[in-house]
Design a protein around this motif. Structure first.
Motif, PDB file in Angstrom:
ATOM      1  N   PRO A 176       1.031  -0.971   0.162  1.00  0.00           N
ATOM      2  CA  PRO A 176       0.027  -0.003  -0.049  1.00  0.00           C
ATOM      3  C   PRO A 176       1.096   1.347   0.006  1.00  0.00           C
ATOM      4  O   PRO A 176       1.833   1.184   0.765  1.00  0.00           O
ATOM      5  CB  PRO A 176      -0.794  -0.188   1.228  1.00  0.00           C
ATOM      6  CG  PRO A 176      -0.164  -1.336   2.038  1.00  0.00           C
ATOM      7  CD  PRO A 176       0.682  -2.105   1.259  1.00  0.00           C
ATOM      8  N   GLY A 177       0.605   2.170  -1.011  1.00  0.00           N
ATOM      9  CA  GLY A 177       1.427   3.303  -0.897  1.00  0.00           C
ATOM     10  C   GLY A 177       2.927   3.117  -1.619  1.00  0.00           C
ATOM     11  O   GLY A 177       3.351   4.130  -1.940  1.00  0.00           O
ATOM     12  N   ALA A 178       2.968   2.145  -2.244  1.00  0.00           N
ATOM     13  CA  ALA A 178       4.172   2.060  -3.062  1.00  0.00           C
ATOM     14  C   ALA A 178       4.283   2.998  -4.471  1.00  0.00           C
ATOM     15  O   ALA A 178       5.408   2.903  -4.974  1.00  0.00           O
ATOM     16  CB  ALA A 178       4.354   0.392  -3.355  1.00  0.00           C
ATOM     17  N   GLY A 179       3.101   3.372  -4.805  1.00  0.00           N
ATOM     18  CA  GLY A 179       3.071   4.297  -5.952  1.00  0.00           C
ATOM     19  C   GLY A 179       2.421   3.604  -7.212  1.00  0.00           C
ATOM     20  O   GLY A 179       2.956   4.165  -8.259  1.00  0.00           O
ATOM     21  N   PRO A 187       9.823   0.003   1.004  1.00  0.00           N
ATOM     22  CA  PRO A 187      10.065  -0.117   2.377  1.00  0.00           C
ATOM     23  C   PRO A 187       8.742   0.267   3.189  1.00  0.00           C
ATOM     24  O   PRO A 187       8.180   0.938   2.635  1.00  0.00           O
ATOM     25  CB  PRO A 187      11.130   0.678   2.858  1.00  0.00           C
ATOM     26  CG  PRO A 187      12.185   1.219   1.619  1.00  0.00           C
ATOM     27  CD  PRO A 187      11.115   1.154   0.304  1.00  0.00           C
ATOM     28  N   ASP A 188       8.358  -0.923   3.866  1.00  0.00           N
ATOM     29  CA  ASP A 188       7.223  -0.767   4.538  1.00  0.00           C
ATOM     30  C   ASP A 188       6.846   0.681   5.291  1.00  0.00           C
ATOM     31  O   ASP A 188       5.596   1.275   5.055  1.00  0.00           O
ATOM     32  CB  ASP A 188       6.875  -1.662   5.947  1.00  0.00           C
ATOM     33  CG  ASP A 188       6.849  -3.124   5.204  1.00  0.00           C
ATOM     34  OD1 ASP A 188       6.656  -3.211   4.037  1.00  0.00           O
ATOM     35  OD2 ASP A 188       6.783  -4.052   6.203  1.00  0.00           O
ATOM     36  N   ASP A 189       7.995   1.364   6.056  1.00  0.00           N
ATOM     37  CA  ASP A 189       7.769   2.490   6.635  1.00  0.00           C
ATOM     38  C   ASP A 189       7.618   3.634   5.642  1.00  0.00           C
ATOM     39  O   ASP A 189       6.780   4.474   5.748  1.00  0.00           O
ATOM     40  CB  ASP A 189       9.210   2.767   7.464  1.00  0.00           C
ATOM     41  CG  ASP A 189      10.338   2.706   6.703  1.00  0.00           C
ATOM     42  OD1 ASP A 189      10.416   2.070   5.702  1.00  0.00           O
ATOM     43  OD2 ASP A 189      11.424   3.484   7.123  1.00  0.00           O
ATOM     44  N   LEU A 218      -3.763   0.513   8.286  1.00  0.00           N
ATOM     45  CA  LEU A 218      -2.240   0.136   7.475  1.00  0.00           C
ATOM     46  C   LEU A 218      -1.623  -1.122   7.756  1.00  0.00           C
ATOM     47  O   LEU A 218      -0.933  -1.954   7.391  1.00  0.00           O
ATOM     48  CB  LEU A 218      -1.607   1.399   7.623  1.00  0.00           C
ATOM     49  CG  LEU A 218      -2.077   2.562   6.376  1.00  0.00           C
ATOM     50  CD1 LEU A 218      -1.327   3.895   6.671  1.00  0.00           C
ATOM     51  CD2 LEU A 218      -1.265   1.890   5.095  1.00  0.00           C
ATOM     52  N   LYS A 219      -1.702  -1.097   9.512  1.00  0.00           N
ATOM     53  CA  LYS A 219      -0.899  -2.362   9.996  1.00  0.00           C
ATOM     54  C   LYS A 219      -1.344  -3.698   9.299  1.00  0.00           C
ATOM     55  O   LYS A 219      -0.570  -4.433   8.948  1.00  0.00           O
ATOM     56  CB  LYS A 219      -1.149  -2.294  11.466  1.00  0.00           C
ATOM     57  CG  LYS A 219      -0.068  -2.959  12.100  1.00  0.00           C
ATOM     58  CD  LYS A 219      -0.121  -2.719  13.695  1.00  0.00           C
ATOM     59  CE  LYS A 219       0.674  -3.605  14.330  1.00  0.00           C
ATOM     60  NZ  LYS A 219      -0.142  -4.650  15.245  1.00  0.00           N
ATOM     61  N   LYS A 220      -2.601  -3.653   9.378  1.00  0.00           N
ATOM     62  CA  LYS A 220      -3.578  -4.818   8.700  1.00  0.00           C
ATOM     63  C   LYS A 220      -2.893  -5.223   7.092  1.00  0.00           C
ATOM     64  O   LYS A 220      -2.678  -6.048   6.892  1.00  0.00           O
ATOM     65  CB  LYS A 220      -4.800  -4.915   8.853  1.00  0.00           C
ATOM     66  CG  LYS A 220      -5.146  -4.911  10.419  1.00  0.00           C
ATOM     67  CD  LYS A 220      -6.584  -4.858  10.331  1.00  0.00           C
ATOM     68  CE  LYS A 220      -6.983  -4.890  11.959  1.00  0.00           C
ATOM     69  NZ  LYS A 220      -8.326  -4.171  12.297  1.00  0.00           N
ATOM     70  N   ARG A 221      -3.072  -3.830   6.630  1.00  0.00           N
ATOM     71  CA  ARG A 221      -2.946  -4.012   5.061  1.00  0.00           C
ATOM     72  C   ARG A 221      -1.421  -4.355   4.583  1.00  0.00           C
ATOM     73  O   ARG A 221      -1.291  -5.115   3.867  1.00  0.00           O
ATOM     74  CB  ARG A 221      -2.992  -2.667   4.493  1.00  0.00           C
ATOM     75  CG  ARG A 221      -4.698  -1.997   4.263  1.00  0.00           C
ATOM     76  CD  ARG A 221      -4.764  -0.753   4.074  1.00  0.00           C
ATOM     77  NE  ARG A 221      -4.282  -0.264   2.888  1.00  0.00           N
ATOM     78  CZ  ARG A 221      -4.267   1.009   2.438  1.00  0.00           C
ATOM     79  NH1 ARG A 221      -4.310   2.082   3.378  1.00  0.00           N
ATOM     80  NH2 ARG A 221      -3.899   1.420   1.061  1.00  0.00           N
ATOM     81  N   ILE A 222      -0.416  -3.838   5.639  1.00  0.00           N
ATOM     82  CA  ILE A 222       0.923  -4.248   5.287  1.00  0.00           C
ATOM     83  C   ILE A 222       0.997  -5.707   5.538  1.00  0.00           C
ATOM     84  O   ILE A 222       1.663  -6.656   4.654  1.00  0.00           O
ATOM     85  CB  ILE A 222       1.854  -3.549   6.313  1.00  0.00           C
ATOM     86  CG1 ILE A 222       1.961  -2.113   5.742  1.00  0.00           C
ATOM     87  CG2 ILE A 222       3.332  -4.184   6.236  1.00  0.00           C
ATOM     88  CD1 ILE A 222       2.753  -1.766   4.849  1.00  0.00           C
ATOM     89  N   GLU A 223       0.367  -6.268   6.521  1.00  0.00           N
ATOM     90  CA  GLU A 223       0.182  -7.617   6.959  1.00  0.00           C
ATOM     91  C   GLU A 223      -0.309  -8.421   5.977  1.00  0.00           C
ATOM     92  O   GLU A 223       0.546  -9.557   5.448  1.00  0.00           O
ATOM     93  CB  GLU A 223      -0.282  -7.859   8.194  1.00  0.00           C
ATOM     94  CG  GLU A 223       0.215  -8.927   9.303  1.00  0.00           C
ATOM     95  CD  GLU A 223      -0.841  -8.687  10.749  1.00  0.00           C
ATOM     96  OE1 GLU A 223      -0.407  -7.990  11.122  1.00  0.00           O
ATOM     97  OE2 GLU A 223      -1.881  -9.493  10.790  1.00  0.00           O
TER      98      GLU A 223
END
Ligand SMILES: Nc1ncnc2c1ncn2[C@@H]1O[C@H](COP(=O)(O)OP(=O)(O)OP(=O)(O)O)[C@@H](O)[C@H]1O
Ligand SMILES: O=c1ccn([C@@H]2O[C@H](COP(=O)(O)O)[C@@H](O)[C@H]2O)c(=O)[nH]1
Length: 263
Positions: free
Chosen positions: A69-72, A175-177, A200-205
């Motif tokens: 999520p948010g990688a572009g 990177p996740d952060d 976001l925590k769940k989406r990254i997971e």
């Protein structure tokens, strides 16, 4: 003597085995972008960048665009869709629209998954994608944010057999952060119910546990082009130019765009 169709195929084959195809071969707009030899024949590709003939009778050509999520992904798909003759379809955006659609029977179910960062059943997502593809004048699609898990992949393979062919996968690695920071910033204005720390925590997971294996699946099939998403949007865009030109050249040429002359 070989038929033009067979010649075209062997020409394509010879191109696909080249690992050093220079991108600037395709930089010119008109009239000829590439030529080569097959036996005694000179085969000229007279396709034109960005104006490929569309043929709705053939399989849809699909490039999946995956990454955290948010990688572009969405940003780049919007930039490149016109230049390279694709239509951009964001699975997440189609789900958000369906969630809002008056009378949708799936609204609540979709909202639950969005907030939880979990994945909507493939039957819903796949039928939204299919509807867009069928209604589009295009034949070439950038499908952004799908397939996200094994259920998506299996459902797609069954539903799209003989309808669409996955030609390549663009993987935005970031990177996740960095991804989280971008989404949190986007959340200040996006109105998205999932651009917050908890979702976001769940989406990254979900991305790590369910989507990465799909990327690895396509990597094993040699279909993945990895892009470093942790750069400026312009640097990312530039790094995509070469792979996209090659995809165009290898996958999207209609046979009638080839000009074959005996020498
Ligand atoms: N290369 C970049 N550098 C900095 N910010 C970026 C870059 N690319 C996109 N952004 C910004 O980061 C946010 C997320 O970008 P984008 O929506 O393209 O990501 P995405 O991968 O499609 O995300 P999602 O899967 O969550 O929809 C947006 O606010 C966008 O403007
Ligand atoms: O194929 C898909 C795509 C998306 N989702 C759900 O939507 C959100 C947001 O997706 P973005 O790609 O970030 O716009 C995602 O977290 C999933 O909950 C989905 O279920 N299936």
């Amino acid at each position: 003597m070989q038929s033009p169709r067979l010649l075209y195929r062997s020409f394509q084959k010879s191109l696909s085995s080249s690992t050093t195809l220079p991108c600037n071969l395709f930089a010119k707009k008109k009239p000829i972008t590439l030529q080569g030899r097959v036996g005694n024949y000179l085969v000229r590709d007279v396709s034109v960048t960005g104006t490929m003939t569309e043929n709705k009778k053939s399989l849809y050509n699909v490039v999946f665009v995956l990454g955290g999520p948010g990688a572009g992904k969405g940003t780049q798909c919007e930039k490149i869709q016109e230049t390279f003759g694709f239509q951009h379809l964001s699975a997440g955006e189609l789900l958000r629209q369906e969630r809002q659609a008056p009378g949708s029977q799936y609204g609540e179910e979709i909202e639950g998954h969005l907030k939880n960062g979990s994945i909507v059943p493939v039957a819903i997502t796949c039928s939204l994608l299919r509807r867009e593809m069928d209604n589009s004048p295009k034949n070439n699609f950038l499908i952004d944010g799908f397939p996200r898990n094994k259920d998506n992949l299996d459902g797609w393979n069954i539903a799209m057999e003989g309808v669409a062919k996955v030609r390549a996968v663009l993987f935005f690695n970031c990177p996740d952060d960095v991804c989280v920071d971008r989404c949190m910033n986007r959340g200040l204005t996006s109105g998205r119910t999932d651009d917050n720390a908890e979702s976001l925590k769940k989406r990254i997971e979900t991305y790590r546990n369910s989507t990465m294996p799909i990327i690895e699946h396509y990597r094993a099939l040699n279909l993945v082009t990895e892009v470093d998403g942790n750069r400026s949007p312009e640097q990312v865009r530039l790094s995509l130019t070469c792979p996209l030109r090659n995809f165009q050249q290898f996958f999207f040429l209609p046979e009638q765009a080839m000009c074959i002359t005996e020498r």
